[in-house]
Design an enzyme around this catalytic site. Structure first.
Site, short mmCIF file in Angstrom:
data_model
loop_
_atom_site.label_atom_id
_atom_site.label_comp_id
_atom_site.label_asym_id
_atom_site.label_seq_id
_atom_site.Cartn_x
_atom_site.Cartn_y
_atom_site.Cartn_z
N ALA A 1 0.82 -1.20 0.00
CA ALA A 1 0.00 0.00 0.00
C ALA A 1 0.86 1.26 0.00
CB ALA A 1 -0.93 0.00 1.22
N HIS B 1 14.19 12.08 26.47
CA HIS B 1 14.66 11.15 27.52
C HIS B 1 13.61 11.08 28.62
CE1 HIS B 1 17.28 9.03 30.30
NE2 HIS B 1 16.84 9.88 31.24
#
Length: 472
Positions: free
Chosen positions: A318, A442
């Site tokens: 696709a 983080h």
């Protein structure tokens, strides 16, 4: 022409309302074109209604089901979980209906004319559309062929048995099979095997070739699948299938001739172009390898006729059809574009998922590159640790001396999302420093990608190393 025949004129006609076709229609309408989209089935095509979306609902369900132990360990109190496939069916149908309605709404909002019917080329600039007992004739300036492909299955195996299923039938089973044999050649077979293993089936995966990834990723996939109790056999040739209240499959592999028994067999087909559909065999189209030859923007050998998706060379994905549809629509509207499949990402939505882009170590060496590679395990990533999703790794392939990134290969939590950064880097001809210079969130899985690149020079902070003894 028959006397009295009514011919309607159209600017741009798109044949096929799958992902490639409807993206092409929407993009052309955005660029000011009057667009007519013809679809004989449901808008969204096989991808939305039978393939991509149903398969990802199954794999998502299996992945969430597997998380029970982790959630209970964290303190989430729940009763004994069970599987209700009737509810899953209702959920699947609801989501497909909603997504399809969303696409239909977008087409309406852009003024795209949608005709439900079967289209057939009558000449190089005429299409006939049959809808029930009605037949309409259209003359077009431009047409995009986006009819998708047909699924082809191994010869000599009866598909009439209730115990032998296609990959699409496997997505809608009403009960969890006790012993499932999955035969295939690509990501579809792997996803089905891994999903049903998570839901309690005993699964044997028979792959026509190797697992189609870098050898390091292939090894890790085999390790994880074995851990999940999926028996994997590669480079298999099925010799015979018999069924009598179950299935017996005789096959050959490098280990010799073997037999495996199960309650059901899933055969995953290959998508091939069918140029007898839509009257394409009436047109003098230039073809290669059984598919329509196109240039980088989708033009065929016939002026005004364009082709995208499974009828053109390349994998039946696709993501490819969508890109080709947008580029062809843009070119028709006067924009310049190009379809370049060099860095096409390869995805497997198993648990954990696989996502790769670029060249494997072997491919890079075969192209003449001297390479430097690194491997970074997800167990070294703190965010993966707190989620207890530490299986997997990231492998980076780079050119020695320049640190040009040639390939990024991952198996692990978040890999599908992470690979987009890898594709962008490959497209921009990034070097190692282009990945290590930016700031990364983080804690996050993103840091695993950063440290995998840092490890090209041995500087990944969170990898333990044996300390060298001081020289006396």
């Amino acid at each position: 022409m028959v006397v009295g025949e009514m011919v309607e004129k159209r600017d741009l006609m798109v044949i096929g309302g799958g992902p490639g076709g409807y993206h092409a229609a929407l993009r052309a309408a955005q660029l000011g074109k009057q667009v007519t989209l013809i679809e004989q089935g449901e808008i969204g095509g096989a991808c939305l209604n039978e393939g991509c979306i149903p398969s990802k609902i199954l794999t998502h369900f299996a992945s969430e089901f597997r998380k029970q132990g982790h959630l209970q360990k964290m303190g989430m109190v729940m009763g004994e979980a069970s599987i209700d496939l009737a509810k899953l069916k209702s959920f699947r149908e609801e989501k497909i209906k909603g997504l399809r309605a969303g696409v239909e709404g977008l087409l309406r909002s852009r003024g795209v004319e949608v005709i439900n019917g079967t289209a057939s080329f009558l000449s190089e600039n005429r299409i006939g559309i049959e809808s029930g007992h009605q037949f309409s004739l259209f003359e077009f300036k431009q047409a995009i062929v986006a009819i998708g492909g047909k699924m082809v299955y191994p010869p000599g195996i009866s598909m009439e048995s209730p115990f032998v299923l296609t990959e699409r039938e496997a997505l809608t089973m009403t009960e969890i099979p006790e012993g499932l044999i999955v035969s295939g050649h690509d990501y579809v077979a792997i996803e089905i095997a891994a999903a049903y293993a998570a839901l309690g089936s005993t699964v044997t995966l028979l792959m026509e070739g190797r697992l189609p990834f870098d050898q390091s990723i292939e090894r890790e996939m085999k390790r994880i699948l074995k851990k999940q109790k999926v028996s994997v056999v590669t480079e298999v040739k099925i010799m015979s299938v018999s069924d009598d209240g179950g299935v017996e499959v005789d096959y050959e592999s490098s280990a010799g001739t073997r037999q495996v028994n199960g309650t059901h067999l899933v055969l995953c087909g290959k998508s091939e172009a069918d140029l007898s559909r839509a009257g394409l065999d009436r047109l003098p189209l230039e073809c290669e390898g059984g598919k329509i030859k196109v240039d980088g923007e989708g033009r065929t050998s016939i002026p005004g006729v364009w082709a995208i998706g499974d009828v053109t060379p390349g994998p039946g994905l696709a993501i490819k059809a969508i890109k080709e549809g947008k580029v062809a629509a843009g070119a028709i509207a006067g924009d310049k574009g190009e379809v370049d499949l060099e860095w096409l990402p390869a995805i497997v939505q198993m648990d954990p998922p696989v996502a790769c882009a670029g060249w494997s170590e072997e491919e890079a060496e075969n192209r003449g590159y001297e390479v430097v590679c690194s491997e970074y395990p997800f167990r070294a990533n703190g965010f993966a640790g707190l989620k207890e999703e530490t299986d997997g790794m990231i492998k980076i392939v780079s050119e020695k001396g320049t640190s040009l990134i040639l390939g990024i290969h991952m198996i692990g939590s978040g890999a599908v999302e992470l690979i987009s950064a890898g594709v962008l880097g490959l497209e921009m001809a990034a070097r190692a420093e282009d990945f290590t210079f930016p700031l990364y969130p983080h804690p996050s899985s993103n840091e695993a990608l950063m440290e995998a690149v840092e490890e090209l020079t041995g500087h990944a902070v969170h990898l333990q190393r044996r300390r060298k003894k001081a020289v006396q």
